[in-house]
Design a protein around this motif. Sequence first.
Motif, PDB file in Angstrom:
ATOM      1  N   GLU A  45       0.829  -1.210   0.000  1.00 61.26           N
ATOM      2  CA  GLU A  45       0.000   0.000   0.000  1.00 61.26           C
ATOM      3  C   GLU A  45       0.865   1.261   0.000  1.00 61.26           C
ATOM      4  O   GLU A  45       0.599   2.204  -0.741  1.00 61.26           O
ATOM      5  CB  GLU A  45      -0.920   0.002   1.216  1.00 61.26           C
ATOM      6  N   ILE A  46       1.903   1.262   0.801  1.00 62.21           N
ATOM      7  CA  ILE A  46       2.810   2.418   0.863  1.00 62.21           C
ATOM      8  C   ILE A  46       3.471   2.632  -0.495  1.00 62.21           C
ATOM      9  O   ILE A  46       3.545   3.758  -0.994  1.00 62.21           O
ATOM     10  CB  ILE A  46       3.877   2.221   1.960  1.00 62.21           C
ATOM     11  N   GLN A  47       3.940   1.549  -1.119  1.00 57.34           N
ATOM     12  CA  GLN A  47       4.618   1.672  -2.403  1.00 57.34           C
ATOM     13  C   GLN A  47       3.663   2.079  -3.517  1.00 57.34           C
ATOM     14  O   GLN A  47       4.058   2.772  -4.447  1.00 57.34           O
ATOM     15  CB  GLN A  47       5.338   0.360  -2.739  1.00 57.34           C
ATOM     16  N   HIS A  68      10.672   8.687  -6.302  1.00 61.84           N
ATOM     17  CA  HIS A  68      11.876   9.403  -6.734  1.00 61.84           C
ATOM     18  C   HIS A  68      12.952   8.343  -6.952  1.00 61.84           C
ATOM     19  O   HIS A  68      13.657   7.965  -6.025  1.00 61.84           O
ATOM     20  CB  HIS A  68      12.318  10.421  -5.675  1.00 61.84           C
ATOM     21  N   PHE A  69      13.022   7.846  -8.207  1.00 61.61           N
ATOM     22  CA  PHE A  69      13.922   6.748  -8.513  1.00 61.61           C
ATOM     23  C   PHE A  69      15.339   7.220  -8.766  1.00 61.61           C
ATOM     24  O   PHE A  69      15.572   8.274  -9.331  1.00 61.61           O
ATOM     25  CB  PHE A  69      13.421   5.978  -9.740  1.00 61.61           C
ATOM     26  N   LYS A  70      16.271   6.371  -8.336  1.00 58.31           N
ATOM     27  CA  LYS A  70      17.685   6.567  -8.604  1.00 58.31           C
ATOM     28  C   LYS A  70      18.281   5.172  -8.760  1.00 58.31           C
ATOM     29  O   LYS A  70      17.881   4.246  -8.077  1.00 58.31           O
ATOM     30  CB  LYS A  70      18.362   7.311  -7.454  1.00 58.31           C
ATOM     31  N   GLY A  71      19.211   5.026  -9.658  1.00 64.70           N
ATOM     32  CA  GLY A  71      19.791   3.704  -9.851  1.00 64.70           C
ATOM     33  C   GLY A  71      20.847   3.708 -10.921  1.00 64.70           C
ATOM     34  O   GLY A  71      21.533   4.709 -11.141  1.00 64.70           O
ATOM     35  N   ASN A  72      20.958   2.570 -11.586  1.00 65.38           N
ATOM     36  CA  ASN A  72      21.943   2.419 -12.648  1.00 65.38           C
ATOM     37  C   ASN A  72      21.262   1.802 -13.862  1.00 65.38           C
ATOM     38  O   ASN A  72      20.049   1.849 -13.966  1.00 65.38           O
ATOM     39  CB  ASN A  72      23.123   1.570 -12.147  1.00 65.38           C
ATOM     40  N   LYS A 117      15.759   2.328  -7.938  1.00 61.75           N
ATOM     41  CA  LYS A 117      15.202   2.137  -6.609  1.00 61.75           C
ATOM     42  C   LYS A 117      14.672   3.463  -6.098  1.00 61.75           C
ATOM     43  O   LYS A 117      15.355   4.486  -6.181  1.00 61.75           O
ATOM     44  CB  LYS A 117      16.295   1.617  -5.670  1.00 61.75           C
ATOM     45  N   CYS A 118      13.436   3.449  -5.601  1.00 62.05           N
ATOM     46  CA  CYS A 118      12.832   4.660  -5.065  1.00 62.05           C
ATOM     47  C   CYS A 118      13.531   5.034  -3.763  1.00 62.05           C
ATOM     48  O   CYS A 118      13.728   4.199  -2.880  1.00 62.05           O
ATOM     49  CB  CYS A 118      11.338   4.446  -4.817  1.00 62.05           C
ATOM     50  N   LEU A 119      13.895   6.291  -3.655  1.00 59.00           N
ATOM     51  CA  LEU A 119      14.587   6.762  -2.457  1.00 59.00           C
ATOM     52  C   LEU A 119      13.643   6.876  -1.261  1.00 59.00           C
ATOM     53  O   LEU A 119      14.094   6.884  -0.122  1.00 59.00           O
ATOM     54  CB  LEU A 119      15.242   8.115  -2.730  1.00 59.00           C
ATOM     55  N   LYS A 120      12.343   6.945  -1.521  1.00 59.29           N
ATOM     56  CA  LYS A 120      11.368   7.098  -0.431  1.00 59.29           C
ATOM     57  C   LYS A 120      10.871   5.758   0.110  1.00 59.29           C
ATOM     58  O   LYS A 120      10.821   5.555   1.317  1.00 59.29           O
ATOM     59  CB  LYS A 120      10.164   7.902  -0.910  1.00 59.29           C
ATOM     60  N   CYS A 121      10.465   4.859  -0.782  1.00 55.11           N
ATOM     61  CA  CYS A 121       9.815   3.625  -0.332  1.00 55.11           C
ATOM     62  C   CYS A 121      10.606   2.349  -0.661  1.00 55.11           C
ATOM     63  O   CYS A 121      10.143   1.249  -0.390  1.00 55.11           O
ATOM     64  CB  CYS A 121       8.411   3.519  -0.937  1.00 55.11           C
ATOM     65  N   ASN A 122      11.768   2.486  -1.264  1.00 50.94           N
ATOM     66  CA  ASN A 122      12.653   1.370  -1.604  1.00 50.94           C
ATOM     67  C   ASN A 122      12.095   0.408  -2.648  1.00 50.94           C
ATOM     68  O   ASN A 122      12.551  -0.713  -2.775  1.00 50.94           O
ATOM     69  CB  ASN A 122      13.063   0.594  -0.364  1.00 50.94           C
ATOM     70  N   LYS A 123      11.087   0.839  -3.404  1.00 46.97           N
ATOM     71  CA  LYS A 123      10.559   0.000  -4.488  1.00 46.97           C
ATOM     72  C   LYS A 123      11.626  -0.105  -5.571  1.00 46.97           C
ATOM     73  O   LYS A 123      12.245   0.880  -5.943  1.00 46.97           O
ATOM     74  CB  LYS A 123       9.286   0.602  -5.060  1.00 46.97           C
TER      75      LYS A 123
END
Length: 55
Positions: free
Chosen positions: A26-28, A34-38, A43-49
Amino acid sequence: MKVQKIEEEINQTENHLASLKNSLKEIQQNCDHHFKGNNKYNKCLKCNKVIALYY
């Protein structure tokens, strides 16, 4: 420890885990991601999705 007590504890733990998974889902779903990765995943910086970009 008796078998029944162990089974009861396992069931309680499984129910708690299912509840936590539902809360995370539900949270995700409601997150303003706000995704960041390679080049393989983001990976979302807020919810780790995590979203896989490369298989």
